[in-house]
Scaffold this motif. Structure first.
Motif, short mmCIF file in Angstrom:
data_model
loop_
_atom_site.label_atom_id
_atom_site.label_comp_id
_atom_site.label_asym_id
_atom_site.label_seq_id
_atom_site.Cartn_x
_atom_site.Cartn_y
_atom_site.Cartn_z
N VAL A 27 6.24 -9.17 12.55
CA VAL A 27 5.04 -8.34 12.44
C VAL A 27 3.95 -8.95 13.30
N LYS A 28 2.91 -8.17 13.55
CA LYS A 28 1.80 -8.70 14.34
C LYS A 28 0.48 -8.33 13.68
N GLU A 29 -0.58 -8.97 14.13
CA GLU A 29 -1.92 -8.72 13.61
C GLU A 29 -2.22 -7.22 13.63
N GLY A 30 -2.73 -6.72 12.52
CA GLY A 30 -3.10 -5.31 12.43
C GLY A 30 -2.02 -4.41 11.86
N ASP A 31 -0.76 -4.87 11.81
CA ASP A 31 0.30 -4.05 11.23
C ASP A 31 0.01 -3.80 9.75
N HIS A 32 0.40 -2.62 9.27
CA HIS A 32 0.27 -2.30 7.85
C HIS A 32 1.64 -2.39 7.20
N LEU A 33 1.65 -2.98 6.01
CA LEU A 33 2.87 -3.16 5.24
C LEU A 33 2.66 -2.56 3.85
N GLU A 34 3.73 -2.01 3.27
CA GLU A 34 3.65 -1.48 1.92
C GLU A 34 4.50 -2.33 0.99
N ILE A 35 3.92 -2.67 -0.15
CA ILE A 35 4.65 -3.42 -1.17
C ILE A 35 5.58 -2.43 -1.86
N LYS A 73 -2.73 -5.28 5.24
CA LYS A 73 -2.82 -5.40 6.70
C LYS A 73 -2.57 -6.85 7.08
N VAL A 74 -1.77 -7.07 8.11
CA VAL A 74 -1.49 -8.41 8.61
C VAL A 74 -2.74 -8.93 9.31
N LYS A 79 3.34 -17.22 13.96
CA LYS A 79 3.79 -17.89 15.19
C LYS A 79 5.27 -17.67 15.47
N ASP A 80 6.06 -17.35 14.44
CA ASP A 80 7.47 -17.04 14.63
C ASP A 80 7.94 -16.24 13.42
N ASN A 81 9.24 -15.91 13.36
CA ASN A 81 9.72 -15.06 12.27
C ASN A 81 10.02 -15.84 11.00
N LYS A 82 9.66 -17.11 10.96
CA LYS A 82 9.85 -17.93 9.76
C LYS A 82 8.53 -18.29 9.10
N TYR A 131 10.68 -11.26 2.76
CA TYR A 131 10.36 -10.08 1.96
C TYR A 131 10.45 -8.80 2.78
N LEU A 132 10.29 -8.91 4.12
CA LEU A 132 10.32 -7.72 4.97
C LEU A 132 11.66 -7.01 4.84
N GLY A 133 11.60 -5.73 4.49
CA GLY A 133 12.81 -4.93 4.34
C GLY A 133 13.37 -4.94 2.93
N THR A 134 12.93 -5.88 2.09
CA THR A 134 13.43 -5.93 0.71
C THR A 134 12.31 -5.67 -0.29
N LYS A 135 11.21 -6.39 -0.19
CA LYS A 135 10.09 -6.24 -1.11
C LYS A 135 8.88 -5.62 -0.42
N VAL A 136 8.89 -5.63 0.90
CA VAL A 136 7.78 -5.15 1.72
C VAL A 136 8.36 -4.40 2.91
N LYS A 137 7.75 -3.25 3.25
CA LYS A 137 8.23 -2.53 4.44
C LYS A 137 7.04 -2.24 5.36
N LYS A 138 7.33 -2.18 6.63
CA LYS A 138 6.32 -1.86 7.63
C LYS A 138 6.08 -0.36 7.61
N VAL A 139 4.79 0.03 7.68
CA VAL A 139 4.43 1.45 7.69
C VAL A 139 3.54 1.73 8.89
#
Length: 141
Positions: A27-35, A73-74, A79-82, A131-139
């Motif tokens: 994800v990057k700054e400004g992306d919206h995620l839904e719980i 909002k992110v 810095k990386d995917n971890k 959590y991405l894809g399991t508990k949180v999704k990008k919208v």
């Protein structure tokens, strides 16, 4: 021979670029995620200092619950995917007002002025990128 060296260097650069790309942030700054699943004990942090010079001098925190349906909002591109993902709520139900959102998720004891820590400046939450894809999704924003 020169052409061979150029070809080898170009191939190595391409391999290096592809190899490094696997660790890009999800994800990057400004992306919206839904719980999409209640987050029962997520790290909440509040920053304190002087309102006239809002550089945080103190940080306090706790674990709080973020409810299903909350849109966050992110704040900073990881810095990386971890790396943990730092967010702030932008919508809970029909509520989108910053002050109302803060009162819904930040316990009062964190926003009250205390001589020992200074003025409340801001807050954020952070959670595991797994959590991405399991508990949180990008919208869509």
């Amino acid at each position: 021979m020169v052409r061979f060296k150029v070809t080898v260097l170009t191939a190595l650069a391409a391999i290096f670029a592809i190899g490094c790309g696997g660790d890009a942030p999800l994800v990057k700054e400004g992306d919206h995620l839904e719980i999409i699943q209640n987050l029962d004990r997520e790290r909440f942090e509040a920053a304190y200092g002087d309102l006239t010079n809002p550089v945080p001098l103190n940080v306090d925190g706790a674990h709080v619950e973020l409810q299903v349906g909350t849109i966050v909002k992110v704040l900073v591109t990881p810095k990386d995917n971890k790396s943990r993902i730092e967010v702030i709520p932008v919508k809970i139900g029909d509520v989108t007002d910053d002050k109302e959102l803060r009162s819904m998720v930040v316990p009062d004891r964190f926003t009250e002025y205390r001589q020992s820590r200074g003025d409340f400046l801001y807050y954020s939450f952070s959670f595991d990128p797994e959590y991405l894809g399991t508990k949180v999704k990008k919208v869509q924003n």
